[in-house]
Design a protein around this motif. Structure first.
Motif, PDB file in Angstrom:
ATOM      1  N   UNK A  93       0.835  -1.195   0.000  1.00 12.37           N
ATOM      2  CA  UNK A  93       0.000   0.000   0.000  1.00 12.37           C
ATOM      3  C   UNK A  93       0.876   1.253   0.000  1.00 12.37           C
ATOM      4  N   UNK A  94       1.962   1.218   0.756  1.00 16.44           N
ATOM      5  CA  UNK A  94       2.861   2.375   0.802  1.00 16.44           C
ATOM      6  C   UNK A  94       3.466   2.662  -0.569  1.00 16.44           C
ATOM      7  N   UNK A  95       3.834   1.616  -1.286  1.00 18.41           N
ATOM      8  CA  UNK A  95       4.395   1.805  -2.629  1.00 18.41           C
ATOM      9  C   UNK A  95       3.355   2.413  -3.560  1.00 18.41           C
ATOM     10  N   UNK A  96       2.114   1.953  -3.463  1.00 23.01           N
ATOM     11  CA  UNK A  96       1.047   2.506  -4.294  1.00 23.01           C
ATOM     12  C   UNK A  96       0.736   3.948  -3.907  1.00 23.01           C
ATOM     13  N   UNK A  97       0.787   4.234  -2.611  1.00 24.62           N
ATOM     14  CA  UNK A  97       0.530   5.600  -2.145  1.00 24.62           C
ATOM     15  C   UNK A  97       1.547   6.574  -2.724  1.00 24.62           C
ATOM     16  N   UNK A  98       2.795   6.139  -2.801  1.00 19.21           N
ATOM     17  CA  UNK A  98       3.834   6.999  -3.403  1.00 19.21           C
ATOM     18  C   UNK A  98       3.619   7.134  -4.904  1.00 19.21           C
ATOM     19  N   UNK A  99       3.259   6.043  -5.558  1.00 15.41           N
ATOM     20  CA  UNK A  99       3.076   6.059  -7.014  1.00 15.41           C
ATOM     21  C   UNK A  99       1.906   6.952  -7.425  1.00 15.41           C
ATOM     22  N   UNK A 100       0.823   6.912  -6.648  1.00 16.78           N
ATOM     23  CA  UNK A 100      -0.378   7.665  -6.996  1.00 16.78           C
ATOM     24  C   UNK A 100      -0.486   8.981  -6.229  1.00 16.78           C
ATOM     25  N   UNK A 101       0.457   9.234  -5.349  1.00 15.27           N
ATOM     26  CA  UNK A 101       0.489  10.492  -4.584  1.00 15.27           C
ATOM     27  C   UNK A 101      -0.766  10.689  -3.745  1.00 15.27           C
ATOM     28  N   UNK A 149       4.065   5.705   9.536  1.00 15.26           N
ATOM     29  CA  UNK A 149       5.486   5.726   9.207  1.00 15.26           C
ATOM     30  C   UNK A 149       5.743   5.229   7.792  1.00 15.26           C
ATOM     31  N   UNK A 150       4.975   4.238   7.364  1.00 15.95           N
ATOM     32  CA  UNK A 150       5.178   3.658   6.033  1.00 15.95           C
ATOM     33  C   UNK A 150       4.626   4.546   4.931  1.00 15.95           C
ATOM     34  N   UNK A 151       3.441   5.120   5.143  1.00 17.16           N
ATOM     35  CA  UNK A 151       2.783   5.886   4.079  1.00 17.16           C
ATOM     36  C   UNK A 151       3.191   7.348   4.074  1.00 17.16           C
ATOM     37  N   UNK A 152       3.493   7.902   5.241  1.00 16.92           N
ATOM     38  CA  UNK A 152       3.943   9.277   5.304  1.00 16.92           C
ATOM     39  C   UNK A 152       2.877  10.312   5.008  1.00 16.92           C
TER      40      UNK A 152
END
Length: 303
Positions: A93-101, A149-152
């Motif tokens: 989910x954190x990786x997707x959150x960064x990818x999709x902002x 911490x993971x999603x920021x």
């Protein structure tokens, strides 16, 4: 003072791109459920790859959501469950959150995962209610820290759809959400239709609930419609928003000075019933609501 006009949007599903194409000016925000953008082969069926993306889904979302604000709406963390949080899911989910902002991320104040013998994280099939006591608070607090911490990004928790009274709680649900906001900094996604579910099932009084809830907690509102099943009224996302839900939005909405988004939820399997005109009508009403809340809040500030 209100921070600004709330955005109007939809919970993402396979029909949403066609709605954006039909009425692009009405959709300013999209709530994204990460779990619907991949297949989760948790038990080894994915040949070593646990999360396999649905072909073309993320690319289509990026295309239709260009120029719009995106947020995440999770269903997979099951934060109140006593079992450890799924760190592989958190990382995905954190990786997707960064990818999709993602500008913020919300989850449910319900349990979706339960321990079940040899299956470590068995899906309950329905959001199970939580006992609002110190043990639950500590479990949720610690898991929220991991997710944050993971999603920021800022985190929100959504009030549950309740079908029967839950004994043994030290706090009411709004009191529990108030404490999470005051002590953890976790905001509230206020699902007004979930309150309607509780009222229809004889569990709670929405007005009393909303009077208890700290209005500064609320950063997002969800609207939806449901139907009956086996004598219970369900949060099935199958219809237009009931008139009482609109009334609560207009009555209590001006208090929510931190409101950032108003979202209509519907399941794509009911799009034939709702029709394009039905969804567009909901979006238009939500824009009227957002405008009214902004004006009313400004008048209250002057007064």
């Amino acid at each position: 003072m209100r921070s600004g006009r709330a955005l109007v949007g939809l919970l993402n599903n396979p029909v949403v791109p066609s709605i954006i194409g039909h009425a692009p000016e009405l959709v300013e925000y999209v709530d994204v459920i990460p779990d619907r953008l991949w297949y989760d082969f948790e038990f080894g069926l994915g040949n070593g790859r646990r999360f396999r993306r649905v072909t073309g889904a993320i690319e289509e979302l990026k295309r239709c959501a260009a120029g719009r604000v995106l947020g995440g709406h999770g269903i997979g963390f099951s934060l109140p469950s006593a079992i450890p949080i799924d760190m592989a899911m958190v990382d995905a989910v954190a990786a997707l959150a960064r990818e999709l902002n993602f500008q913020w991320f919300s989850e449910h104040l319900s349990m979706f995962l339960v321990a079940n013998g040899s299956v470590p994280n068995a899906q309950a099939g329905l959001g199970l209610p939580v006992t609002y006591d110190e043990e639950s608070f500590e479990i949720i607090r610690d898991k929220l820290a991991i997710v944050k911490n993971a999603l920021g990004c800022n985190l929100l928790l959504e009030n549950a759809a309740i079908f029967t009274p839950v004994p043994g709680s030290d706090l009411s649900e709004p009191e529990f959400l108030n404490r999470l906001h005051a002590e953890v900094g976790c905001a509230t996604l206020l699902d007004l239709h979930n309150l309607y579910v509780g009222q229809r099932n004889g569990v709670l009084s929405p007005v009393e609930y909303l009077e208890q809830l700290d209005p500064n907690c609320v950063e997002e509102i969800h609207l939806a419609g449901g139907d009956e099943l086996a004598g219970f009224y369900m949060d099935s996302h199958s219809g237009l928003t009931p008139s009482e839900v609109w009334d609560w939005a207009y009555t209590f909405g001006p208090r929510f000075r931190n409101l950032r988004a108003i979202v209509f939820e519907f399941h794509e399997s009911y799009f034939g019933k709702l029709g394009m005109a039905g969804v567009v009508g909901e979006l238009e009403r939500m824009h009227e609501l957002a405008d009214t809340l902004t004006v009313t809040a400004s008048q209250n500030d002057v007064g």
